[in-house]
Design a protein around this motif. Structure first.
Motif, short mmCIF file in Angstrom:
data_model
loop_
_atom_site.label_atom_id
_atom_site.label_comp_id
_atom_site.label_asym_id
_atom_site.label_seq_id
_atom_site.Cartn_x
_atom_site.Cartn_y
_atom_site.Cartn_z
N HIS A 179 0.86 -1.16 -0.20
CA HIS A 179 0.08 -0.02 -0.18
C HIS A 179 0.88 1.16 0.10
CE1 HIS A 179 -3.77 2.16 0.22
NE2 HIS A 179 -3.81 2.23 1.47
N GLY A 180 1.27 1.68 -1.13
CA GLY A 180 2.08 2.99 -1.30
C GLY A 180 1.56 4.07 -0.51
N SER A 181 2.70 4.75 0.23
CA SER A 181 2.45 5.77 1.12
C SER A 181 1.69 6.83 0.68
CB SER A 181 3.43 6.00 2.03
OG SER A 181 4.69 6.52 1.15
N TYR A 182 1.40 8.07 1.26
CA TYR A 182 0.58 9.10 0.78
C TYR A 182 1.33 9.86 -0.33
CZ TYR A 182 -2.45 13.31 0.62
OH TYR A 182 -3.18 14.22 0.26
N ASP A 183 2.62 10.10 -0.33
CA ASP A 183 3.37 10.76 -1.34
C ASP A 183 4.25 9.96 -2.43
OD1 ASP A 183 2.83 13.55 -0.53
OD2 ASP A 183 4.00 13.32 1.21
N SER A 184 4.12 8.52 -1.89
CA SER A 184 4.86 7.66 -2.89
C SER A 184 4.72 7.53 -4.34
CB SER A 184 5.13 6.45 -2.08
OG SER A 184 4.02 5.77 -2.16
N TYR A 185 3.48 7.94 -4.85
CA TYR A 185 2.82 7.81 -6.06
C TYR A 185 3.95 8.50 -7.17
CZ TYR A 185 1.17 12.58 -5.59
OH TYR A 185 1.02 14.08 -5.64
N ASP A 186 4.59 9.41 -6.94
CA ASP A 186 5.43 9.91 -7.74
C ASP A 186 6.97 10.29 -7.19
OD1 ASP A 186 5.85 11.17 -10.07
OD2 ASP A 186 5.66 13.13 -9.74
N VAL A 234 -0.28 9.66 -10.66
CA VAL A 234 -0.09 10.43 -11.81
C VAL A 234 0.31 9.45 -12.96
CG1 VAL A 234 0.84 12.62 -10.32
CG2 VAL A 234 2.54 10.72 -11.23
N PRO A 235 0.38 10.12 -13.99
CA PRO A 235 0.65 9.17 -15.15
C PRO A 235 1.81 8.38 -15.20
CG PRO A 235 -0.08 11.56 -16.10
CD PRO A 235 0.03 11.56 -14.43
#
Length: 296
Positions: free
Chosen positions: A116-123, A154-155
């Motif tokens: 479960h990737g943390s809050y800011d890890s998506y980028d 994000v993309p």
């Protein structure tokens, strides 16, 4: 042969009740609600209950574990934002003995353990890779996939996932709406085996749209019927804490959802297992890639 697939998932956000106990005690003017802060009482610890429920029904699911960084590792700007205090108060350590035992028990029992990737890890691919290694050290083998916290994306997020060695992601969806907005099939955004399982239903969306249990169940019934009619892969998310008595009706809906899917002859399991079946059966990647382009 199964009529459709139902992928069961659980984002492990808050396995410990913390500031919510204080809020309950104040709102209800009932000091006894503070007892929920005790590890012996903690109503959000629903792992045993969930495993028992799913084992009784003969199904398995995926549990996605979070490694949210502490406030001391964040910039001053983020220290001043309430969102990060909330995330900090909900933190847990996957390597702590009690949590590690749960992860080992899930894995041994046939459940999927994912990221479960943390809050800011998506980028932030470096942070994602670190979090993946944290879970894998406890698990003892690689994870296949997972979902980003708050469905943040994000993309470039899927490319980050593929780069760090994940096989799938299930962050494409909504916390307020439900349905097959992204089609009935998994998506292959790169034309290879990396797979996106769109999120069909998050439990909180039901009560965003419906005022009572029966109308929420009617929505579940319609989704299952639509999935069966279209040979769909339907992915649902039930946060473990929502099976507690703090959230009346959610446990009933989850059980009824599985029972009805079994009646409709669905294949039911975690996304990693569904992914393996799709690869083994020669999923038409070129066709699904076109669906991915349309979704973006």
């Amino acid at each position: 042969m199964a009529e459709f697939a139902l992928c069961l998932t659980h984002d492990v956000d808050r396995p410990y009740k913390s500031y919510q106990s204080i809020a309950d005690a104040l709102v209800e003017r009932d000091p006894s609600r503070l007892a929920d802060l005790s590890p012996q009482v903690n109503p959000y610890w629903q792992f045993d209950s969930l495993m028992e429920l799913e084992d009784e029904l003969g199904v398995r699911s995926a549990f996605y574990f979070l490694s949210e960084r502490g406030l001391r590792n964040r910039s001053l700007r983020k220290w001043l934002r309430p969102r990060y205090w909330i995330e900090h108060l909900g933190r847990y350590d996957v390597s702590a003995p009690r949590m590690a035992r749960v992860i080992e028990e899930l894995d041994a029992g046939g459940w999927e353990v994912g990221l479960h990737g943390s809050y800011d890890s998506y980028d932030d691919p470096e942070r994602l890779a670190t979090e993946k290694k944290i879970v894998e050290r406890v698990l003892g083998h690689p994870v296949k996939g997972g979902r980003q916290h708050f469905l943040n994306r994000v993309p470039a997020t899927w490319d980050h996932h593929r780069t760090i060695g994940l096989s799938y992601d299930s962050s494409l969806g909504s916390s307020t709406e439900y349905g097959f907005a992204h089609g009935y099939d998994p998506i292959h955004p790169f034309g290879d085996e990396f797979t996106v399982f769109p999120l069909t239903l998050m439990e909180v969306a039901l009560f965003e749209q419906h005022d009572d249990l029966e109308s929420a169940w009617d929505a579940c019934e319609r989704l299952l019927t639509e999935a069966a009619a279209n040979d769909a892969v339907m992915t649902v998310l039930w946060h473990p804490r929502y099976l507690s008595d703090d959230f009346p009706g959610y446990r009933t809906l989850y059980r009824r959802l599985i029972e009805r899917a079994l009646e409709l002859d669905a294949w039911i399991g975690p996304p990693a297992e569904c992914y393996g079946r799709l690869v083994e059966e020669g999923d038409d990647i070129a066709e699904l890639d076109a669906a991915a382009n349309a979704a973006d």
